[in-house]
Design a protein around this motif. Structure first.
Motif, PDB file in Angstrom:
ATOM      1  N   ASP A   1       0.813  -1.211   0.000  1.00  0.00           N
ATOM      2  CA  ASP A   1       0.000   0.000   0.000  1.00  0.00           C
ATOM      3  C   ASP A   1       0.849   1.265   0.000  1.00  0.00           C
ATOM      4  N   ILE A   2       1.899   1.265  -0.838  1.00  0.00           N
ATOM      5  CA  ILE A   2       2.752   2.444  -0.963  1.00  0.00           C
ATOM      6  C   ILE A   2       2.599   3.012  -2.378  1.00  0.00           C
ATOM      7  N   PRO A   3       2.821   4.306  -2.534  1.00  0.00           N
ATOM      8  CA  PRO A   3       2.625   4.910  -3.852  1.00  0.00           C
ATOM      9  C   PRO A   3       3.784   4.616  -4.798  1.00  0.00           C
ATOM     10  N   LYS A   4       3.471   4.655  -6.065  1.00  0.00           N
ATOM     11  CA  LYS A   4       4.485   4.597  -7.111  1.00  0.00           C
ATOM     12  C   LYS A   4       4.453   5.960  -7.785  1.00  0.00           C
ATOM     13  N   ILE A   5       5.595   6.642  -7.784  1.00  0.00           N
ATOM     14  CA  ILE A   5       5.660   8.011  -8.290  1.00  0.00           C
ATOM     15  C   ILE A   5       6.587   8.047  -9.500  1.00  0.00           C
ATOM     16  N   SER A   6       6.073   8.552 -10.608  1.00  0.00           N
ATOM     17  CA  SER A   6       6.872   8.702 -11.823  1.00  0.00           C
ATOM     18  C   SER A   6       6.953  10.183 -12.155  1.00  0.00           C
ATOM     19  N   ILE A   7       8.174  10.697 -12.283  1.00  0.00           N
ATOM     20  CA  ILE A   7       8.385  12.102 -12.635  1.00  0.00           C
ATOM     21  C   ILE A   7       8.919  12.142 -14.055  1.00  0.00           C
TER      22      ILE A   7
ATOM     23  N   ILE B   1       1.185   9.801  -9.961  1.00  0.00           N
ATOM     24  CA  ILE B   1       1.148   9.193  -8.627  1.00  0.00           C
ATOM     25  C   ILE B   1       0.127   8.064  -8.671  1.00  0.00           C
ATOM     26  N   GLU B   2       0.616   6.827  -8.504  1.00  0.00           N
ATOM     27  CA  GLU B   2      -0.263   5.667  -8.482  1.00  0.00           C
ATOM     28  C   GLU B   2      -0.467   5.221  -7.041  1.00  0.00           C
ATOM     29  N   ASN B   3      -1.606   4.638  -6.762  1.00  0.00           N
ATOM     30  CA  ASN B   3      -1.945   4.116  -5.433  1.00  0.00           C
ATOM     31  C   ASN B   3      -2.045   5.241  -4.392  1.00  0.00           C
ATOM     32  N   HIS B   4      -2.771   6.290  -4.726  1.00  0.00           N
ATOM     33  CA  HIS B   4      -2.950   7.432  -3.827  1.00  0.00           C
ATOM     34  C   HIS B   4      -4.186   7.251  -2.955  1.00  0.00           C
TER      35      HIS B   4
ATOM     36  N   ARG C   1      -1.179  18.834  -2.653  1.00  0.00           N
ATOM     37  CA  ARG C   1      -0.838  17.858  -1.616  1.00  0.00           C
ATOM     38  C   ARG C   1      -1.728  16.642  -1.780  1.00  0.00           C
ATOM     39  N   VAL C   2      -1.085  15.454  -1.827  1.00  0.00           N
ATOM     40  CA  VAL C   2      -1.792  14.202  -2.078  1.00  0.00           C
ATOM     41  C   VAL C   2      -1.523  13.248  -0.918  1.00  0.00           C
ATOM     42  N   ASN C   3      -2.576  12.651  -0.387  1.00  0.00           N
ATOM     43  CA  ASN C   3      -2.424  11.675   0.687  1.00  0.00           C
ATOM     44  C   ASN C   3      -2.007  10.333   0.091  1.00  0.00           C
ATOM     45  N   THR C   4      -1.027   9.670   0.737  1.00  0.00           N
ATOM     46  CA  THR C   4      -0.575   8.354   0.290  1.00  0.00           C
ATOM     47  C   THR C   4      -0.492   7.428   1.499  1.00  0.00           C
ATOM     48  N   GLY C   5      -0.238   6.165   1.247  1.00  0.00           N
ATOM     49  CA  GLY C   5      -0.128   5.196   2.322  1.00  0.00           C
ATOM     50  C   GLY C   5       1.071   5.405   3.223  1.00  0.00           C
ATOM     51  N   CYS C   6       2.027   6.229   2.794  1.00  0.00           N
ATOM     52  CA  CYS C   6       3.207   6.472   3.635  1.00  0.00           C
ATOM     53  C   CYS C   6       3.431   7.954   3.920  1.00  0.00           C
ATOM     54  N   GLY C   7       2.390   8.756   3.838  1.00  0.00           N
ATOM     55  CA  GLY C   7       2.485  10.173   4.189  1.00  0.00           C
ATOM     56  C   GLY C   7       1.919  11.076   3.109  1.00  0.00           C
ATOM     57  N   VAL C   8       2.040  12.367   3.359  1.00  0.00           N
ATOM     58  CA  VAL C   8       1.529  13.366   2.417  1.00  0.00           C
ATOM     59  C   VAL C   8       2.624  13.717   1.418  1.00  0.00           C
ATOM     60  N   LEU C   9       2.307  13.587   0.145  1.00  0.00           N
ATOM     61  CA  LEU C   9       3.219  13.933  -0.934  1.00  0.00           C
ATOM     62  C   LEU C   9       2.864  15.336  -1.408  1.00  0.00           C
ATOM     63  N   THR C  10       3.852  16.221  -1.448  1.00  0.00           N
ATOM     64  CA  THR C  10       3.633  17.603  -1.876  1.00  0.00           C
ATOM     65  C   THR C  10       4.346  17.844  -3.199  1.00  0.00           C
TER      66      THR C  10
ATOM     67  N   GLN D   1      -9.374   6.615  -9.459  1.00  0.00           N
ATOM     68  CA  GLN D   1      -9.150   5.929  -8.184  1.00  0.00           C
ATOM     69  C   GLN D   1      -7.717   5.440  -8.038  1.00  0.00           C
ATOM     70  N   GLU D   2      -7.086   4.994  -9.110  1.00  0.00           N
ATOM     71  CA  GLU D   2      -5.758   4.418  -9.028  1.00  0.00           C
ATOM     72  C   GLU D   2      -4.622   5.416  -9.220  1.00  0.00           C
ATOM     73  N   GLU D   3      -4.862   6.535  -9.913  1.00  0.00           N
ATOM     74  CA  GLU D   3      -3.750   7.429 -10.227  1.00  0.00           C
ATOM     75  C   GLU D   3      -4.176   8.883 -10.385  1.00  0.00           C
ATOM     76  N   ILE D   4      -3.168   9.738 -10.200  1.00  0.00           N
ATOM     77  CA  ILE D   4      -3.328  11.177 -10.419  1.00  0.00           C
ATOM     78  C   ILE D   4      -2.187  11.616 -11.332  1.00  0.00           C
ATOM     79  N   ILE D   5      -2.498  12.429 -12.333  1.00  0.00           N
ATOM     80  CA  ILE D   5      -1.473  13.026 -13.176  1.00  0.00           C
ATOM     81  C   ILE D   5      -1.499  14.527 -12.942  1.00  0.00           C
ATOM     82  N   ILE D   6      -0.360  15.063 -12.504  1.00  0.00           N
ATOM     83  CA  ILE D   6      -0.210  16.495 -12.244  1.00  0.00           C
ATOM     84  C   ILE D   6       0.731  17.068 -13.297  1.00  0.00           C
ATOM     85  N   THR D   7       0.318  18.171 -13.927  1.00  0.00           N
ATOM     86  CA  THR D   7       1.164  18.821 -14.920  1.00  0.00           C
ATOM     87  C   THR D   7       1.393  20.272 -14.530  1.00  0.00           C
ATOM     88  N   GLY D   8       2.393  20.873 -15.142  1.00  0.00           N
ATOM     89  CA  GLY D   8       2.758  22.258 -14.887  1.00  0.00           C
ATOM     90  C   GLY D   8       4.272  22.374 -14.834  1.00  0.00           C
TER      91      GLY D   8
END
Length: 90
Positions: free
Chosen positions: A25-31, A39-42, A54-63, A76-83
């Motif tokens: 239950d940890i996130p997978k983050i691809s930059i 951000i997968e598994n958020h 700010r995104v809540n994850t299984g191991c803390g808040v990702l900013t 439900q499974e992923e968020i894509i942030i652009t900018g």
């Protein structure tokens, strides 16, 4: 999740060769460069403005910090942030 429970799940995941991001239950983050973060598994968005998301994850808040940030996609499974992304941190 306590440390002992986490270690047991980690050993099972290793033994069965299962992806840790799913079993633990940890996130997978691809930059992707400086303009996209996947951000997968958020666990959901906590706050959202054009310079910080700010995104809540299984191991803390990702900013995710930067300029002109937008949520391109959220399911439900992923968020894509652009900018113009300058920083990703816990």
């Amino acid at each position: 999740m306590n440390s002992k429970s986490y270690k047991i799940k980690e050993k099972i995941s290793d033994a069965l060769e299962l992806p840790k991001d799913i079993t633990l239950d940890i996130p997978k983050i691809s930059i992707l460069g400086t303009d996209s973060v996947l951000i997968e598994n958020h666990k959901g968005v906590i706050s959202y403005c054009d310079n910080q998301i700010r995104v809540n994850t299984g191991c803390g808040v990702l900013t995710v910090s930067g300029q002109r940030l937008t949520i391109k996609s959220i399911i439900q499974e992923e968020i894509i942030i652009t900018g113009n992304i300058s920083n990703v941190s816990y």
